[in-house]
Design an enzyme around this catalytic site. Structure first.
Site, PDB file in Angstrom:
ATOM      1  N   ARG A  53       8.191   5.558   2.417  1.00 16.32           N
ATOM      2  CA  ARG A  53       8.746   6.150   3.639  1.00 16.32           C
ATOM      3  C   ARG A  53       9.086   7.627   3.459  1.00 16.32           C
ATOM      4  NH1 ARG A  53      11.256   0.620   4.512  1.00 16.32           N
ATOM      5  NH2 ARG A  53      10.031  -0.059   6.260  1.00 16.32           N
ATOM      6  N   GLN A 109       7.670  -9.350   7.746  1.00 14.49           N
ATOM      7  CA  GLN A 109       8.918  -8.837   7.185  1.00 14.49           C
ATOM      8  C   GLN A 109       9.410  -7.576   7.883  1.00 14.49           C
ATOM      9  OE1 GLN A 109       6.922  -8.396   3.287  1.00 14.49           O
ATOM     10  NE2 GLN A 109       8.254  -6.657   2.962  1.00 14.49           N
ATOM     11  N   HIS A 165       5.041   2.505  -7.616  1.00 15.80           N
ATOM     12  CA  HIS A 165       4.094   1.392  -7.734  1.00 15.80           C
ATOM     13  C   HIS A 165       3.258   1.512  -9.012  1.00 15.80           C
ATOM     14  CE1 HIS A 165       4.451   1.815  -3.199  1.00 15.80           C
ATOM     15  NE2 HIS A 165       4.735   0.543  -3.356  1.00 15.80           N
ATOM     16  N   SER A 181       9.654   6.208  -2.468  1.00 13.49           N
ATOM     17  CA  SER A 181       9.457   5.233  -1.407  1.00 13.49           C
ATOM     18  C   SER A 181       8.290   5.688  -0.553  1.00 13.49           C
ATOM     19  CB  SER A 181      10.712   5.131  -0.528  1.00 13.49           C
ATOM     20  OG  SER A 181      10.404   4.472   0.689  1.00 13.49           O
ATOM     21  N   GLY A 241       0.831  -1.204   0.000  1.00 17.42           N
ATOM     22  CA  GLY A 241       0.000   0.000   0.000  1.00 17.42           C
ATOM     23  C   GLY A 241       0.862   1.248   0.000  1.00 17.42           C
ATOM     24  N   GLY A 259       9.973  -3.483  -8.347  1.00 21.79           N
ATOM     25  CA  GLY A 259      10.829  -2.368  -8.686  1.00 21.79           C
ATOM     26  C   GLY A 259      12.290  -2.661  -8.378  1.00 21.79           C
ATOM     27  N   LYS A 271      14.381  -0.762  -7.188  1.00 24.87           N
ATOM     28  CA  LYS A 271      14.871  -0.099  -5.978  1.00 24.87           C
ATOM     29  C   LYS A 271      15.164  -1.113  -4.879  1.00 24.87           C
ATOM     30  CE  LYS A 271      13.491   2.021  -2.248  1.00 24.87           C
ATOM     31  NZ  LYS A 271      12.323   2.172  -1.458  1.00 24.87           N
ATOM     32  N   ASP A 272      14.292  -2.093  -4.754  1.00 25.73           N
ATOM     33  CA  ASP A 272      14.525  -3.144  -3.754  1.00 25.73           C
ATOM     34  C   ASP A 272      15.341  -4.253  -4.409  1.00 25.73           C
ATOM     35  OD1 ASP A 272      13.000  -2.001  -1.520  1.00 25.73           O
ATOM     36  OD2 ASP A 272      11.288  -2.258  -2.852  1.00 25.73           O
TER      37      ASP A 272
END
Lengths: 300, 300
Positions: free
Chosen positions: B202, B74, B50, B200, B44, B162, B164-165
């Site tokens: 975050r 996780q 995303h 992100s 989410g 993605g 990024k991870d």
């Protein structure tokens, strides 16, 4: 009847057979659900127990796959792995006669290629006890991982297992449900020789004398079930009865467990549904067997 | 656009939509492969990163599923789990606008019902390093298990992640290949704000001042890539360069890693394909980012 060695070949073969089955729908095809794939995972050394699973799969599915793979990760003793009987030609013929369409017989390198790094683990009471305690925690990691791989490799709708490996069935059901693998786990009754001994690929390694002594195992199961039927619900006294029956043939059990059939946690009374499971060495051969005790009545 | 809460509802919805897509084949349907299902697993708090995955899935598939599940297994820090932003209504609208057909937003009890006992683990170098070292081994167990469950729940043909991870992508690819989950893992480029900061969920927790300081992170990536392009192949000196760039904004990295993009084992020279990955706290917010260095040229 085809023998395939890779996951890619297996998927191509099932797809082709499904297309053929759809093309002949309504004709003399199998009675199974339209388009469904059944798998019988085996380590080869097929006997009547396996073949009863193949016949059950044949009745339910358009395509039946028998996998033959002696999975190294579920053996805790290298000697046991080495001693495991292998005869692919015979197994393939038996599987075909019982109705299999495809034998999937991969190499270890196909299933565990270089860099392989994934394990499926079922933790907690259902893997820590019985076979998990005797054979080490990694045994069921090996089982859960290879079964997940085989069900996904075949894109199986139905997967067939024998009740003889009761704990394996509990672990596989748990894993399939937990991961949401889109397959139904079908459990078939333990197949027994006429004298009651549960069929196992290991039985061929019993000497004639040990084969005869081993009958104390099914005798212990049926006498315990009869005792429950006669009103004995105390696991301690039932265990003593089984111990005595085995001792008469100089057999000492590794475990004699009275447990809940789902959680495998010990029961305090066989008034509740109970799995009575045991493991014992007879000569050099380690055998397991079990019986479900329900409401005082037995059910294999 | 439908929101579903259970695996059973998800499978029913995809099946129905696929049947509809097949019925209108050749008409103005999506351009994706006939009958394929794409999934974009998310926690989410959807942002443009995303949504770029959703658009990629839309281009490839007949049915697009976006899962929204803040996976508790996780998170290593309960506070991080609690602080994770949640706004399902907004997320659902954004997913629909980007082309999703279905939002799968299960409860924790749907994904981990009572008695749940199965873990998918990827072991070895690819999970022990970087995020695995910082966040604990159980982080990637949580990732591998939930991704396996989501791909199987959706019966996905394609799954979108993605870049990024980066380590998550390596772990997911390994797990999908090892278990033979019948889905293709599609990796999309890291989505960045105009000033270079990787998107992100975050980022919303960064203060304005920290948001500005955080730009040292993409600056470190691009300057390292430029240095490699100019002939600097020594990870030690490249790490010193990145450390200096971050230090200018009082940022100390948790790790600055130059590793093989597949095995995640440290490289001794960036002559070979190299993933440069870093993690750093900026204020209270832990950020990660990475860049692939190939033959001295950069690729996001």
């Amino acid at each position: 009847m085809r023998v395939v060695r890779t996951v890619a070949e297996l998927r191509a073969a099932t797809k082709e057979l499904l297309a053929g089955a759809a093309g002949s729908a309504g004709s003399s095809g199998p009675t199974g659900s339209a388009g469904s794939i059944g798998i019988v995972p085996t380590m080869g050394a097929l006997h009547e127990g396996h073949l009863s699973l193949v016949r059950a799969a044949r009745a339910d599915n358009a395509v039946v796959v028998v996998s033959i793979f002696v999975n190294p990760t579920q053996f805790n003793e290298p000697a046991d792995l080495d001693a495991y009987p292998r005869n692919e030609e015979r197994d393939t013929r038996l599987a075909a006669d019982a109705g299999a369409d495809i034998v999937f017989a991969p190499s270890a390198a196909e299933m565990y290629p270089e860099g392989f790094a994934t394990t499926v683990s079922v933790t907690g009471s259902i893997t820590e006890t019985l076979e998990g305690a005797s054979r080490g925690a990694s045994h069921f990691d090996g089982v859960a991982t290879i079964v997940a791989k085989l069900l996904l490799a075949a894109l199986a709708d139905n997967a067939y297992f024998g009740a003889k490996d009761a704990q394996q069935v509990v672990v596989v059901k748990r894993m399939v449900a937990d991961l949401g693998i889109p397959a139904r786990v079908v459990v078939c009754p333990t197949s027994r020789d006429a004298d009651g001994l549960a069929r196992s690929s290991r039985n061929v390694r019993l000497s004639a004398a040990d084969r005869s002594r081993a009958l104390a195992i099914p005798r212990a199961l049926t006498e315990v079930a009869a005792a429950v039927g006669a009103g004995e619900f105390d696991p301690q006294r039932l265990r003593a009865l089984a111990t005595e029956i085995l001792a008469a043939e100089q057999i000492e059990a590794e475990y004699l467990a009275f447990v809940d059939p789902e959680s495998l946690v010990p029961v305090t009374s066989t008034h509740q549904p109970t799995l009575f499971a045991l493991a014992a060495r007879v000569g050099e051969v380690r055998l397991i067997d079990n019986i479900e005790l329900r409401d005082g009545a037995e059910s294999a």
